[in-house]
Write a protein that holds these residues in place. Structure first.
Motif, PDB file in Angstrom:
ATOM      1  N   PRO A  71      -1.959  10.270   3.760  1.00 50.52           N
ATOM      2  CA  PRO A  71      -0.645   9.970   3.159  1.00 50.52           C
ATOM      3  C   PRO A  71      -0.119  11.111   2.298  1.00 50.52           C
ATOM      4  O   PRO A  71       1.090  11.169   2.040  1.00 50.52           O
ATOM      5  CB  PRO A  71      -0.917   8.712   2.324  1.00 50.52           C
ATOM      6  N   HIS A 105      -3.272   3.006   5.671  1.00 46.57           N
ATOM      7  CA  HIS A 105      -2.436   4.098   6.163  1.00 46.57           C
ATOM      8  C   HIS A 105      -3.075   4.810   7.344  1.00 46.57           C
ATOM      9  O   HIS A 105      -4.302   4.852   7.487  1.00 46.57           O
ATOM     10  CB  HIS A 105      -2.129   5.098   5.042  1.00 46.57           C
ATOM     11  N   TYR A 130       6.022   1.377   2.847  1.00 44.50           N
ATOM     12  CA  TYR A 130       5.640   1.567   1.446  1.00 44.50           C
ATOM     13  C   TYR A 130       6.628   0.851   0.516  1.00 44.50           C
ATOM     14  O   TYR A 130       6.230   0.229  -0.482  1.00 44.50           O
ATOM     15  CB  TYR A 130       5.584   3.055   1.097  1.00 44.50           C
ATOM     16  N   CYS A 157       5.059   3.594  -4.778  1.00 40.44           N
ATOM     17  CA  CYS A 157       4.245   2.398  -4.559  1.00 40.44           C
ATOM     18  C   CYS A 157       2.924   2.560  -5.316  1.00 40.44           C
ATOM     19  O   CYS A 157       2.147   3.484  -5.054  1.00 40.44           O
ATOM     20  CB  CYS A 157       3.984   2.215  -3.064  1.00 40.44           C
ATOM     21  N   GLY A 169      -4.014   2.876  -1.057  1.00 39.66           N
ATOM     22  CA  GLY A 169      -4.232   2.546   0.335  1.00 39.66           C
ATOM     23  C   GLY A 169      -5.615   2.934   0.822  1.00 39.66           C
ATOM     24  O   GLY A 169      -6.344   3.677   0.175  1.00 39.66           O
ATOM     25  N   ALA A 173       7.521  10.374   1.587  1.00 40.53           N
ATOM     26  CA  ALA A 173       6.645  10.769   0.480  1.00 40.53           C
ATOM     27  C   ALA A 173       7.112  10.132  -0.826  1.00 40.53           C
ATOM     28  O   ALA A 173       6.301   9.656  -1.635  1.00 40.53           O
ATOM     29  CB  ALA A 173       6.631  12.289   0.356  1.00 40.53           C
ATOM     30  N   ARG A 182       6.038   6.561  -0.881  1.00 44.33           N
ATOM     31  CA  ARG A 182       4.608   6.407  -1.160  1.00 44.33           C
ATOM     32  C   ARG A 182       4.331   6.577  -2.657  1.00 44.33           C
ATOM     33  O   ARG A 182       3.578   5.801  -3.257  1.00 44.33           O
ATOM     34  CB  ARG A 182       3.805   7.428  -0.363  1.00 44.33           C
ATOM     35  N   ARG A 190       5.771  -2.276  -2.053  1.00 45.73           N
ATOM     36  CA  ARG A 190       6.099  -2.291  -3.475  1.00 45.73           C
ATOM     37  C   ARG A 190       6.837  -3.572  -3.858  1.00 45.73           C
ATOM     38  O   ARG A 190       6.503  -4.228  -4.847  1.00 45.73           O
ATOM     39  CB  ARG A 190       6.960  -1.066  -3.816  1.00 45.73           C
ATOM     40  N   CYS A 218       0.968   1.504   7.158  1.00 47.06           N
ATOM     41  CA  CYS A 218       1.925   2.576   6.921  1.00 47.06           C
ATOM     42  C   CYS A 218       1.627   3.762   7.826  1.00 47.06           C
ATOM     43  O   CYS A 218       0.514   4.307   7.812  1.00 47.06           O
ATOM     44  CB  CYS A 218       1.861   3.038   5.462  1.00 47.06           C
ATOM     45  N   LEU A 251       2.749  13.205   3.852  1.00 41.05           N
ATOM     46  CA  LEU A 251       4.095  12.684   4.056  1.00 41.05           C
ATOM     47  C   LEU A 251       5.121  13.603   3.404  1.00 41.05           C
ATOM     48  O   LEU A 251       4.845  14.261   2.391  1.00 41.05           O
ATOM     49  CB  LEU A 251       4.215  11.280   3.464  1.00 41.05           C
ATOM     50  N   GLY A 256       6.741   4.444   8.160  1.00 42.11           N
ATOM     51  CA  GLY A 256       5.762   4.250   7.103  1.00 42.11           C
ATOM     52  C   GLY A 256       6.409   4.213   5.737  1.00 42.11           C
ATOM     53  O   GLY A 256       5.993   3.449   4.852  1.00 42.11           O
ATOM     54  N   GLY A 257       7.476   5.017   5.538  1.00 40.37           N
ATOM     55  CA  GLY A 257       8.207   4.974   4.273  1.00 40.37           C
ATOM     56  C   GLY A 257       8.814   3.610   4.026  1.00 40.37           C
ATOM     57  O   GLY A 257       8.732   3.066   2.908  1.00 40.37           O
TER      58      GLY A 257
END
Length: 490
Positions: free
Chosen positions: A89, A85, A68, A103, A107, A97, A100, A72, A58, A92, A64-65
């Motif tokens: 994180p 990550h 995540y 999830c 990480g 965010a 994250r 999930r 991520c 974010l 990265g979103g």
């Protein structure tokens, strides 16, 4: 992917504008991220049903979103998931965010990942928006994954690739598969990006096509018939050979006639009504021994050419294949400055010491097609070719504007560019087209299309596409003669 967006290529900046416009229209941006991440998770399960562990990488942005969200969904499906990550994180923002927080997995830092047998990496570090070389820790991670031969599924674009140019920015993953959304980027088609993406899939996540097209520059696309078919001459029941155009191909000396014949035959098969090889008198016999449908005309010098050009039906020419480099080529090109010309091979190299002399001859409505490979491009456009800040499309467009010509910047990712900024990336050429004489065939095809009345850019683009199709039909191990035999008209 919507068929209406199939040929469109959006730069990363244009795609960011699409995302912003979608949000401004009232579309839930997190809902788009949810669909993107879910499509990645579904692809991961479909493509790697035997994975023992999905390793989700991520990054610090919306890529990265997406990762995540994918993590999930994979976790909820019962798969074993490990999350790593880049950076903190907790820093974010926005949708990333929220993804994250949604999830449940804890990480770890990127540097803690160690490949295990049965791993599949889902790369959500950067996507297409990377604008600088990757950091040392990311480079080290890429090297670990590569050395361990871990399969990689990339989100949007393998991390380390420039989405606009397809260039590697320091280091990049080699993905088995890449999942992107709504449309492709130039970096998906340009080399080495095309190879590093592996199998590419485009998912429609619900942004209306009207929004995508409204934010797209619309000047970069894949080279397909849709890009130029509107320029094709309408079929006519009442026609004759002169209405289909007369193509002239210049031959070299008696021991260098084969290249011109391949161009001439290719132009005839591409649909030109008549094709003539203009050859030195000493080369007439060598050409005549191998020709039937192609005519011959003796031309020794500029005076001969000037007399012949009084016939205004002679409007389209190919000069370069086997012709020889030097003053004679430059003189012939000067005499043809008011006609349509495909300048290839020796013709291009004849102007390496003073390219501007060539460019100054062809002002006004574009009527010149230049077909340089990498070395020839560097000789004609040394400053453009040497600018590492430009991608191949940028270079081709800059060259087309300077030369006022259609440019075919040849290679595995051939780019066709027009002086007005349009550019097409060709993808249908098989690797076995890289053989001696293949360029002579291409020049002839383009000449045949120009002779039929296609504008320079459209003739160049259609010619490159037809060349690729002929290569597909001829198959592996083709020779240029076999390639010419497989050329079909549009």
């Amino acid at each position: 992917m919507s068929k209406h967006l199939f040929d469109l290529l959006l730069t990363p900046a244009e795609m960011a504008a699409v995302d912003a416009a979608a949000a401004a229209s009232g579309i839930d941006s997190f809902g788009l991220m949810e669909k993107a991440g879910a499509s990645v998770a579904a692809a991961a399960l479909r493509l790697h049903p035997g994975a023992l562990r999905f390793v989700i990488l991520c990054g610090p942005g919306n890529n990265g979103g997406d990762a995540y969200v994918a993590a999930r969904h994979l976790h909820e499906s019962g798969a074993r998931v490990a999350l790593f990550h880049l950076g903190d994180p907790m820093r974010l923002k926005g949708d990333a965010a929220r993804a994250r927080i949604g999830c449940a997995l804890e990480g770890q830092g990127l540097d803690l990942y160690r490949p295990e047998t049965g791993d599949v990496v889902v790369d959500g570090l950067f996507g297409a928006g990377l604008g600088r070389a990757v950091s040392a820790d990311v480079r080290a991670l890429i090297e670990r994954v590569t050395e361990a031969a871990i399969p990689v599924l990339a989100i949007d674009l393998p991390s380390g690739l420039d989405g606009r140019t397809g260039k590697v920015l320091g280091a990049a993953f080699r993905a088995c598969n890449t999942i992107t959304f709504m449309t492709r980027k130039p970096g998906h088609l340009l080399m080495p990006g095309r190879e590093l993406c592996g199998e590419l899939e485009v998912f429609d996540i619900g942004i209306p096509a009207r929004i995508v097209r409204a934010e797209a520059g619309g000047i970069i696309a894949e080279n397909t018939p849709d890009a130029w078919k509107s320029a094709l001459p309408a079929g006519q029941l009442e026609t004759h050979k002169y209405k289909r155009g007369h193509l002239v191909v210049f031959s070299g000396e008696a021991d260098k006639t084969g290249a011109a014949r391949m161009s001439a035959i290719s132009g005839l098969k591409a649909g030109a009504g008549l094709v003539t090889i203009a050859a030195p008198r000493a080369a007439i016999a060598a050409n005549a021994a191998h020709l039937t449908a192609v005519m011959l005309h003796a031309i020794d010098d500029e005076a001969d050419l000037g007399d012949w050009l009084s016939d205004k039906r002679l409007q389209t020419f190919v000069l370069g294949p086997g012709f020889g480099i030097g003053a004679r080529a430059r003189g012939f090109v000067s005499a043809l400055a008011d006609r349509h010309l495909v300048l290839d091979a020796d013709g291009i190299s004849s102007f390496k010491d003073d390219p501007q002399q060539l460019f100054d001859l062809f002002r006004g409505e574009p009527r010149l097609v230049l077909t340089p490979h990498e070395g020839e491009f560097a000789r004609l456009f040394p400053d453009i070719g040497g600018d590492d800040g430009l991608g191949k499309v940028d270079k081709a467009v800059a060259a087309a504007r300077r030369a006022n010509a259609a440019i075919i910047y040849k290679g595995a990712d051939t780019v066709i560019a027009a002086p007005d900024g349009r550019a097409l990336i060709n993808t249908n050429a098989p690797v076995w087209l890289a053989t001696a004489g293949s360029g002579d065939v291409l020049a002839g095809i383009i000449g045949g299309l120009l002779a039929q009345g296609l504008p320079a850019f459209e003739a160049a683009a259609a010619g490159v596409w037809l060349h690729g199709k002929a290569g597909q039909r001829a198959g592996k191990g083709l020779t240029a003669e076999e390639l010419a035999a497989e050329v079909l008209p549009l």
